[in-house]
Design a protein around this motif. Structure first.
Motif, PDB file in Angstrom:
ATOM      1  N   HIS A 177      63.982  20.416   9.803  1.00 19.53           N
ATOM      2  CA  HIS A 177      64.133  19.675  11.059  1.00 19.53           C
ATOM      3  C   HIS A 177      64.031  20.606  12.261  1.00 19.53           C
ATOM      4  N   ASN A 178      64.440  21.837  12.083  1.00 19.34           N
ATOM      5  CA  ASN A 178      64.384  22.772  13.205  1.00 19.34           C
ATOM      6  C   ASN A 178      64.508  24.193  12.666  1.00 19.34           C
ATOM      7  N   VAL A 228      59.006  17.431  10.369  1.00 18.78           N
ATOM      8  CA  VAL A 228      59.166  16.073  10.869  1.00 18.78           C
ATOM      9  C   VAL A 228      58.053  15.527  11.782  1.00 18.78           C
ATOM     10  N   ASN A 262      58.849  11.463  11.814  1.00 20.13           N
ATOM     11  CA  ASN A 262      60.070  10.648  11.765  1.00 20.13           C
ATOM     12  C   ASN A 262      59.810   9.254  12.313  1.00 20.13           C
ATOM     13  N   GLU A 393      59.627  21.368  19.798  1.00 18.60           N
ATOM     14  CA  GLU A 393      60.204  20.061  19.423  1.00 18.60           C
ATOM     15  C   GLU A 393      59.602  19.571  18.115  1.00 18.60           C
ATOM     16  N   PRO A 394      60.266  19.834  17.006  1.00 26.11           N
ATOM     17  CA  PRO A 394      59.719  19.417  15.708  1.00 26.11           C
ATOM     18  C   PRO A 394      59.310  17.943  15.683  1.00 26.11           C
ATOM     19  N   CYS A 395      60.190  17.060  16.136  1.00 24.56           N
ATOM     20  CA  CYS A 395      59.764  15.664  16.304  1.00 24.56           C
ATOM     21  C   CYS A 395      60.255  15.167  17.655  1.00 24.56           C
ATOM     22  N   GLY A 396      61.578  15.119  17.808  1.00 26.54           N
ATOM     23  CA  GLY A 396      62.130  14.507  19.020  1.00 26.54           C
ATOM     24  C   GLY A 396      62.247  13.020  18.749  1.00 26.54           C
TER      25      GLY A 396
HETATM   26  C1  GLC Z   1      65.995  18.323  15.061  1.00 23.02           C
HETATM   27  C2  GLC Z   1      64.748  18.599  15.894  1.00 23.02           C
HETATM   28  C3  GLC Z   1      64.179  17.321  16.493  1.00 23.02           C
HETATM   29  C4  GLC Z   1      64.033  16.257  15.415  1.00 23.02           C
HETATM   30  C5  GLC Z   1      65.356  16.057  14.686  1.00 23.02           C
HETATM   31  C6  GLC Z   1      65.243  15.051  13.559  1.00 23.02           C
HETATM   32  O1  GLC Z   1      67.056  17.961  15.890  1.00 23.02           O
HETATM   33  O2  GLC Z   1      65.016  19.530  16.919  1.00 23.02           O
HETATM   34  O3  GLC Z   1      62.926  17.580  17.095  1.00 23.02           O
HETATM   35  O4  GLC Z   1      63.634  15.054  15.999  1.00 23.02           O
HETATM   36  O5  GLC Z   1      65.776  17.282  14.126  1.00 23.02           O
HETATM   37  O6  GLC Z   1      64.281  15.399  12.609  1.00 23.02           O
END
Ligand code: GLC
Length: 492
Positions: A177-178, A228, A262, A393-396
């Motif tokens: 996730h990060n 993600v 996500n 930002e992996p997903c946000g």
């Molecule tokens: C972490 C990342 C975010 C992502 C989240 C859920 O908090 O920083 O970008 O959306 O994980 O995967």
């Protein structure tokens, strides 16, 4: 579609405990998988802050007094159970008195210092989940792990438990996730958590930059690795700043590393049924949104004016999230004739400066360190624009919530932000938000100016809002991709 038995493990799960977006994912994805008839259960640590009465946690007699031994030291796990609210997804809460019955989750809330024994704490949690499975006699096909707090499991499965018949054929998936926090600890920690010390030498499976690195361990041992968003998966491999030292390892594992975007939980994040907001609204009739804006502004002691757009930011305060870019841009943003509301905790220096702006701009600007879930929903429902100028930002998730609530996102062009927000095209029309050209203040201002120009044209603003709200970010598509991944590794 094949049916699998899947155990999800994570360090936080909404609504029981949430410090970041990961908690929403570890709650919503299992719900979506359940919707596809997968047999799914979850295990998380039982922290002190989890409210046992509110969520009706029940004791499970046969899951009491489970011994868990690491480095020769035995601790006792007691496991309680509940369901994710409004779902049939069962959650097991692993209680280990001296490790998790503390005031904080990762750190002491008073001193703000991370607990020194975090590696040991989560090692016990991971091993306790494996021991609980045995006690339950529930043998999953897949254990799906999330971030470093669960990175021990892929390793244990292929080392200590490799000859245990109960775990024969059990596969692991590890979701990143990060990568900012990889679970790096002093090399000596390996012994304390039953990791093979020979692999802590330079170049070994657990060694990164002279430290024991749990994420590296998980990447080496997991049967499949995901992150993600697709864009972030590519960035990790191609951009060293984003791969944070693990890009080439993941490139080597490319055949078992994928980005899966996500989704969001529509039962919780939909303005037409949202129970937290005073006025529900939908894409056909946005009048409720204006009402929410009035209510929000009055709660913030700010004046409502129908021609003044309200801009919001909901995010931890950090350089990663571009909070410093926003801080430096506040004067210029307000000069553009907007009101601004920011919520989030984090970097002390930036947060203090934001606080000072409360006095400088009464009625125009509000910064609050904390916001409860209800307020967060109201901010999304009541604001016109949502800013996310992240450097990484992996997903946000909040920009996606922004789309759903027609709080039109202005985002940088990284990771999942790039995958979820489509830049508005002034000549052709179309698009769901505004994408910054580069990662700086100037680009943020420019993107906001573009948004404000459009905001003045009510017709066109409605069109963008409609496009944003109608985008499909439900978990269905991504849950199916995960099932496909499970299928591939189980039948490998
Ligand atoms: C972490 C990342 C975010 C992502 C989240 C859920 O908090 O920083 O970008 O959306 O994980 O995967």
């Amino acid at each position: 579609m094949d049916q699998f038995k899947i155990l999800f493990i994570g360090s936080e799960v909404s609504p029981f405990t949430k410090t970041s977006g990961i908690a929403d994912v570890v709650s919503a994805l299992p719900k979506a998988l359940k919707g596809f008839d997968q047999e799914i259960r979850l295990m998380i640590p039982k922290y002190k802050i989890i409210n046992e009465r509110k969520y009706t946690l029940r004791e499970v007699i046969r899951l009491k007094n489970i011994p868990v031994t690491i480095n020769g030291k035995t601790k006792i796990a007691n496991v309680k159970s509940a369901f994710i609210p409004n779902s049939k997804v069962q959650v097991y809460f692993v209680e280990i008195e001296d490790l998790f019955n503390r005031a904080g989750i990762y750190s002491d809330p008073k001193t703000k210092k991370t607990y020194k024994d975090n590696a040991e704490r989560f090692a016990y949690f991971n091993k306790a989940t494996l021991e609980t499975l045995k006690t339950l006699s529930w043998q999953p096909d897949i254990i799906h792990c999330n971030d470093w707090q669960t990175a021990f499991t892929p390793v244990y499965l292929k080392t200590e438990y490799v000859n245990d018949p109960f775990f024969k054929g059990v596969k692991s998936v590890y979701t990143i996730h990060n990568l900012t926090n990889q679970g790096a600890f002093p090399i000596e920690t390996a012994k304390e958590i039953d990791f093979d010390e020979s692999q802590t030498r330079e170049g070994g499976m657990f060694n990164k930059d002279g430290q024991l690195n749990l994420t590296k361990g998980a990447i080496n041992f997991a049967d499949f690795i995901t992150t993600v968003s697709e864009n972030h998966a590519n960035e990790i491999i191609s951009n060293p700043d984003i791969g944070k030292g693990l890009g080439s390892l993941l490139e080597e594992k490319e055949s078992k590393f994928e980005g899966v975007l996500n989704g969001i939980d529509h039962e919780i994040w939909s303005p037409d049924i949202d129970k937290f907001i005073p006025e529900n609204y939908d894409v056909e009739d946005l009048s409720g949104k204006e009402e929410n804006k009035k209510i929000l502004l009055s709660r913030l002691s700010m004046e409502y004016n129908e021609n003044i757009p309200l801009v919001s930011v909901i995010s931890p305060i950090s350089k990663q999230k571009g909070s410093d870019i926003i801080l430096n841009a506040v004067d210029r943003l307000l000069k553009l004739g907007v009101q601004l509301v920011i919520v989030g905790d984090g970097d002390r220096e930036i947060a203090e400066k934001l606080y000072q702006l409360n006095e400088k701009y009464p009625g125009k600007f509000t910064y609050n360190i904390s916001s409860d879930e209800k307020m967060t929903h109201l901010i999304l429902a009541g604001s016109d624009l949502f800013l996310a100028p992240s450097r990484y930002e992996p997903c946000g998730l909040y920009q996606i919530y922004g789309l759903k609530y027609a709080s039109i996102p202005v985002v940088s062009s990284v990771g999942g932000l790039f995958d979820t927000v489509e830049d508005y095209d002034e000549t052709e029309g179309g698009g769901s938000g505004f994408v910054m050209e580069s990662l700086d203040e100037e680009s943020l201002i420019k993107a906001v100016e573009r948004a404000l120009a459009l905001y003045k044209d009510k017709e066109k603003w409605r069109e963008v809002s409609k496009t944003a709200m109608e985008e499909d970010f439900s978990w269905e598509i991504s849950a199916k991709r995960y099932i496909d991944i499970y299928d591939r590794i189980v039948n490998d």
